[in-house]
Scaffold this active site. Structure first.
Site, PDB file in Angstrom:
ATOM      1  N   LYS A  82       0.752  -0.894  -0.311  1.00  0.00           N
ATOM      2  CA  LYS A  82       0.180   0.182   0.078  1.00  0.00           C
ATOM      3  C   LYS A  82       0.638   1.276  -0.069  1.00  0.00           C
ATOM      4  CE  LYS A  82      -4.197  -2.457   2.257  1.00  0.00           C
ATOM      5  NZ  LYS A  82      -4.626  -2.569   3.201  1.00  0.00           N
ATOM      6  N   GLN A 139      -4.782  -1.196   8.952  1.00  0.00           N
ATOM      7  CA  GLN A 139      -4.186  -2.915   9.371  1.00  0.00           C
ATOM      8  C   GLN A 139      -5.202  -3.820   9.529  1.00  0.00           C
ATOM      9  OE1 GLN A 139      -3.297  -3.263   5.985  1.00  0.00           O
ATOM     10  NE2 GLN A 139      -4.147  -5.130   6.079  1.00  0.00           N
ATOM     11  N   ASP A 152     -11.396   2.647   4.059  1.00  0.00           N
ATOM     12  CA  ASP A 152     -11.362   1.430   4.239  1.00  0.00           C
ATOM     13  C   ASP A 152     -13.084   1.582   3.892  1.00  0.00           C
ATOM     14  OD1 ASP A 152      -9.739  -0.269   4.001  1.00  0.00           O
ATOM     15  OD2 ASP A 152      -9.154  -0.470   5.777  1.00  0.00           O
TER      16      ASP A 152
END
Ligand code: NAP
Length: 313
Positions: A53, A97, A120
């Site tokens: 990422k 994460q 997200d």
């Protein structure tokens, strides 16, 4: 006729190039969208995902930074970090994460992320925006799948879609995106009766289960579009044989590495489907591309007025 292979790598590259061009244009207005990634502890798979990422952010010209609290971090310490990232104007996207260590209240931490920076798309406010078709941030994997479907010219409106899996991250938002695009949607899960029969009704079948090769050819309507979200590592020789008997290329990989990556869809399903995503190289690359796209989107939504003002100068 064998199924058309839907090339996720190609479509992800197109999306990243589009994001990079917009990021460059924004830099002319003095704005560089920024992404903060929070990686708690030393989870090997998470470390690989986060590295990907951060690397991808750099490639498209986004500012990115990584925060790595120890595996013993408390909920309070993480809430403090999220609060600080929420307050910093140059940070447009915050990604925590998952999974988080056991002692951390993950729901509390995710709820603390400012919804306008929630790249997200997991915050209940963004979930609500998606279900009421208001502008917001949509989870990366399902929105990447919609891009893949659209850009491959696959019709959605009026089609029967079946989503196997009802997770908050993939299955539910996937179903919502498909219904918003006017498909007739069925959501299946571990308690669904006659899963093969229900799946066989699908013009578009999305498998997000986490079980290697569970969707065998008898689950697939001839000519259907099959989207395989699953990412499962197979190490057992008998399981390998069930999935890849006679596949020389995969046999070589298995021999060399002792494992292969396989989706939730059995490889033989490609003989029945009209179009299918490969694993690897299908949905996976789109997830990161959409994270880049979401960070850009968050920057434009948060700093929209300033972008408009600055581009007038
Ligand atoms: P998850 O949270 O574990 O959800 C799995 C879903 O599958 C659940 O709804 C579960 O039903 C259902 N299920 C499990 N066994 C089943 C069975 N035998 N029959 C019917 N339904 C069954 O998983 P997830 O996070 O959605 O991820 C699913 C897969 O996608 C995993 O392999 C994951 O690694 C992969 N993934 C890939 C990407 C990518 O970028 N490519 C991104 C995210 C996830 P219940 O709700 O009844 O338990």
């Amino acid at each position: 006729m064998p199924a058309t292979i839907l090339d996720g790598n190609k479509i992800a590259a197109d999306i990243r190039a589009e994001v990079a061009a917009e990021v460059k244009a924004l830099s002319g207005a003095g704005i560089r969208p920024g992404l903060a990634v929070v990686l708690v502890g030393n989870h090997p798979a998470s470390e690989i995902y986060v590295r990907g990422k951060v690397k991808s952010s750099e490639e498209v010209g986004l500012y990115s930074e990584k925060h790595t609290p120890s595996e013993h971090a408390t909920t309070e310490a993480l809430l403090e970090l999220i609060g600080e990232l929420n307050r910093r104007d140059e940070i447009d996207g915050i990604l925590v994460q998952l999974p988080l260590p056991r002692q951390v209240d993950a729901k509390k931490v995710l709820l603390a992320v400012d919804p306008s920076k929630d790249v997200d798309g997991f915050h209940p406010m963004n979930v609500g925006f998606l279900s009421t078709q208001r502008p917001g941030l949509v989870p990366c994997t399902p929105s990447g799948i919609m891009e893949l479907i659209d850009r491959s010219g696959i019709r959605v409106a009026g089609q029967e879609a079946v989503v196997v899996g009802r997770s908050d991250i993939v299955g539910k938002p996937m179903a919502m995106l498909l219904v918003n695009a006017n498909a007739t949607v069925t959501i299946c899960h571990s308690k669904t009766r006659d899963l093969a029969g229900v799946s066989r009704r699908a013009d578009i079948l999305v498998a997000a289960i986490g079980r290697a090769g569970m969707i065998t050819p008898d689950f697939v309507k001839p000519g259907a579009t099959v989207i395989d979200v699953g990412m499962n590592r197979v190490t057992d020789a008998a399981e390998f044989e069930r999935l890849f008997r006679g596949n020389r290329q995969r046999q070589e990989t298995f021999r060399a590495k002792g494992s292969v990556l396989v989706g939730d869809v059995h490889p033989e399903a490609a003989k029945i489907a009209g179009a299918i995503t490969p694993v690897p190289g299908g949905v996976g690359p789109l997830t990161i591309a959409m994270l880049m796209s979401n960070t850009l989107r968050a920057a434009k939504m948060r700093r929209g007025n300033r972008v408009a003002e600055l581009s007038k100068v």
